[in-house]
Design a protein around this motif. Structure first.
Motif, mmCIF file in Angstrom:
data_model
loop_
_atom_site.group_PDB
_atom_site.id
_atom_site.type_symbol
_atom_site.label_atom_id
_atom_site.label_comp_id
_atom_site.label_asym_id
_atom_site.label_seq_id
_atom_site.Cartn_x
_atom_site.Cartn_y
_atom_site.Cartn_z
ATOM 1 N N ARG A 52 -9.987 11.220 -4.770
ATOM 2 C CA ARG A 52 -8.884 10.398 -5.275
ATOM 3 C C ARG A 52 -7.542 10.948 -4.824
ATOM 4 N NH1 ARG A 52 -6.950 5.575 -6.603
ATOM 5 N NH2 ARG A 52 -5.609 5.551 -8.425
ATOM 6 N N LEU A 100 -4.755 9.052 -2.359
ATOM 7 C CA LEU A 100 -3.376 8.787 -2.780
ATOM 8 C C LEU A 100 -2.373 9.439 -1.842
ATOM 9 C CD1 LEU A 100 -3.727 9.058 -6.649
ATOM 10 C CD2 LEU A 100 -3.003 7.045 -5.368
ATOM 11 N N ARG A 121 -1.941 7.342 1.060
ATOM 12 C CA ARG A 121 -1.142 6.158 0.746
ATOM 13 C C ARG A 121 0.354 6.461 0.719
ATOM 14 N NH1 ARG A 121 -2.926 1.353 -1.055
ATOM 15 N NH2 ARG A 121 -5.140 1.048 -1.429
ATOM 16 N N LEU A 156 -0.068 7.499 -10.264
ATOM 17 C CA LEU A 156 -1.099 6.539 -9.881
ATOM 18 C C LEU A 156 -2.507 7.116 -9.969
ATOM 19 C CD1 LEU A 156 0.652 4.961 -6.763
ATOM 20 C CD2 LEU A 156 0.339 3.896 -9.001
ATOM 21 N N GLU A 174 -4.945 5.796 -12.453
ATOM 22 C CA GLU A 174 -5.209 4.367 -12.297
ATOM 23 C C GLU A 174 -4.583 3.568 -13.438
ATOM 24 O OE1 GLU A 174 -9.546 4.689 -11.908
ATOM 25 O OE2 GLU A 174 -9.274 4.068 -9.825
ATOM 26 N N PHE A 215 4.657 -0.604 -0.805
ATOM 27 C CA PHE A 215 3.575 0.099 -1.476
ATOM 28 C C PHE A 215 3.094 -0.708 -2.686
ATOM 29 C CE2 PHE A 215 1.888 3.488 -4.267
ATOM 30 C CZ PHE A 215 0.999 4.080 -3.391
ATOM 31 N N HIS A 216 4.035 -1.242 -3.447
ATOM 32 C CA HIS A 216 3.674 -2.063 -4.608
ATOM 33 C C HIS A 216 2.897 -3.301 -4.190
ATOM 34 C CE1 HIS A 216 4.459 -5.441 -7.413
ATOM 35 N NE2 HIS A 216 4.152 -4.549 -8.313
ATOM 36 N N SER A 250 0.930 -3.634 -1.756
ATOM 37 C CA SER A 250 -0.428 -3.277 -1.361
ATOM 38 C C SER A 250 -1.318 -2.969 -2.565
ATOM 39 C CB SER A 250 -0.403 -2.069 -0.418
ATOM 40 O OG SER A 250 -0.011 -0.889 -1.103
ATOM 41 N N LEU A 251 -0.702 -2.514 -3.687
ATOM 42 C CA LEU A 251 -1.482 -2.142 -4.860
ATOM 43 C C LEU A 251 -1.543 -3.248 -5.910
ATOM 44 C CD1 LEU A 251 -0.295 1.542 -5.461
ATOM 45 C CD2 LEU A 251 -2.421 0.771 -4.405
ATOM 46 N N ILE A 270 0.081 -3.354 -8.801
ATOM 47 C CA ILE A 270 0.145 -2.853 -10.170
ATOM 48 C C ILE A 270 1.389 -3.406 -10.860
ATOM 49 C CG2 ILE A 270 0.410 -0.780 -11.610
ATOM 50 C CD1 ILE A 270 -1.101 0.779 -9.523
ATOM 51 N N THR A 326 4.641 -3.426 -12.581
ATOM 52 C CA THR A 326 5.633 -2.359 -12.463
ATOM 53 C C THR A 326 6.931 -2.749 -13.151
ATOM 54 O OG1 THR A 326 4.690 -1.642 -10.351
ATOM 55 C CG2 THR A 326 6.936 -0.917 -10.845
#
Length: 381
Positions: free
Chosen positions: A116, A120, A123, A151, A154, A182-183, A185-186, A188, A190
């Motif tokens: 993990r 990261l 990334r 991150l 998770e 980056f956001h 691609s993820l 999440i 935010t």
């Protein structure tokens, strides 16, 4: 379903940090909370993170009461302004920290944690820095390590508390572009807290403008900038500057001229505020036209000219912003007079309590070519 924040209130003695704040954040959305110091944005972030509790209100995530969960069970990643990295730990150890301190029943195996961390660091583009310590990194690199650590657990919600505030200007510009990609691609959810207008407008899907513990406006960056809903939003976001306008029946009177305000509800309007943005103050095309102003100074910034202008009846100078090309056609020396026009004005009508009851956008030169600004047209009441 996302996050539903309803009527949050937080009081510290006589100071109201949050005053009836309500907000909905969709899953995967990037929301910027923007406001000056003391506006309540950090208090909102602390409540979502579980570092503080509101005096009233609720926060629901997918129908679950988020406030009933302690900070460790909320699935929230938090990135601070000053990194908060452990100086005695390597980059890899910092990123792995949140996983290694979990109770042993929920702690991943060492091989899973290692994989993990490696993922990261790839990334955040720091895979070759695993063995370095925070003191051996630049400010931008430290902030990316802090993001990777947040991150690693998770999180379902990522909270960013002015993460670029301690960085120099060029690093901030590069890092916020990187973070936005980056956001994407993820995906999440935010929440990004900042007092920097450029950061909020460039990065966010939606912007929440806060002032004195209350939400002034919520909208896309374009909506917030082009159509501010309140005088505060106009001044803080769009650099709106106050002009001495008065409401006379259905007309706005300003600098000896009058314009009819269509669809402007005058009921309960106690005060009128008129704002002009720097880019909407333009030099007259011919000598003798426009309103008289005196040039106080010039600054050349990234292909634009920022001019300070003094006008009769104004206590504070106005700032106008022109392109270098436009200024070359109208150049006058500092201290000399020139004529100016307002391409667009925003008019707010407020009641006795300061609440906006009416709003209008006035375009004195709407039908005139932007290259050749015509004279002001006068409307007699």
């Amino acid at each position: 379903m996302g996050i539903e924040i309803s009527r949050l209130r937080r009081q510290y003695g006589q100071f109201t940090a949050l005053d009836d704040v309500s907000l909905t954040i969709a899953d995967g959305e990037f929301v910027a909370v923007l406001g000056p110091s003391g506006s309540g944005k950090t208090s909102l972030l602390r409540i979502l993170a579980g570092l503080d509790q509101p005096d009233a209100g609720s926060v629901q995530r997918d129908g679950q009461d988020l406030l009933a969960l302690d900070a460790r069970r909320r699935g929230v990643g938090l990135v601070f302004q000053h990194y908060a990295l452990f100086p005695h730990m390597t980059v890899a150890q910092n990123v792995a920290f949140g996983l290694r301190v979990r109770p042993w029943r929920s702690r991943p195996k060492a091989s899973v944690i290692k994989a993990r961390v490696e993922e990261l660091l790839r990334r955040v583009e720091l895979e070759s820095y695993v063995g370095r310590y925070p003191a051996q990194l630049s400010g931008g690199q430290r902030q990316r390590v802090a993001l990777a650590r947040a991150l690693a657990i998770e999180p379902r919600l990522l909270l960013l508390d002015e993460p670029f505030g301690a960085l120099d200007a060029q690093v901030r510009v590069n890092l916020r572009r990187w973070l936005r990609e980056f956001h994407r691609s993820l995906g999440i959810t935010t929440l990004f807290v900042t007092h920097d207008q450029d950061e909020a407008l460039e990065m966010a899907d939606r912007v929440v403008v806060m002032n004195c513990g209350r939400i002034e406006q919520i909208g896309t960056p374009e909506q917030i900038y082009q159509h501010p809903a309140t005088p505060f939003a106009s001044g803080f976001i769009a650099r709106g500057q106050s002009l001495p306008g008065e409401l006379d029946d259905s007309h706005l009177r300003l600098f000896g001229h009058a314009w009819r305000l269509d669809d402007f509800a005058t009921e309960d309007v106690h005060k009128v505020t008129v704002h002009a943005r720097p880019e909407h103050i333009v030099p007259a095309s011919r000598q003798g036209e426009g309103l008289a102003a005196r040039l106080l100074g010039l600054r050349h910034v990234a292909g634009t000219v920022r001019a300070g202008l003094q006008m009769d009846g104004l206590a504070e100078p106005l700032e106008a912003e022109w392109s270098e090309r436009d200024w070359a056609r109208h150049a006058v020396a500092v201290g000399e007079s020139l004529g100016i026009h307002f391409q667009s004005l925003t008019v707010f009508g407020s009641d006795k309590d300061g609440r906006v009851r009416a709003r209008a956008e006035l375009h004195p030169h709407q039908s005139v070519s932007p290259v050749a600004f015509g004279p002001w047209r006068r409307l007699e009441a």
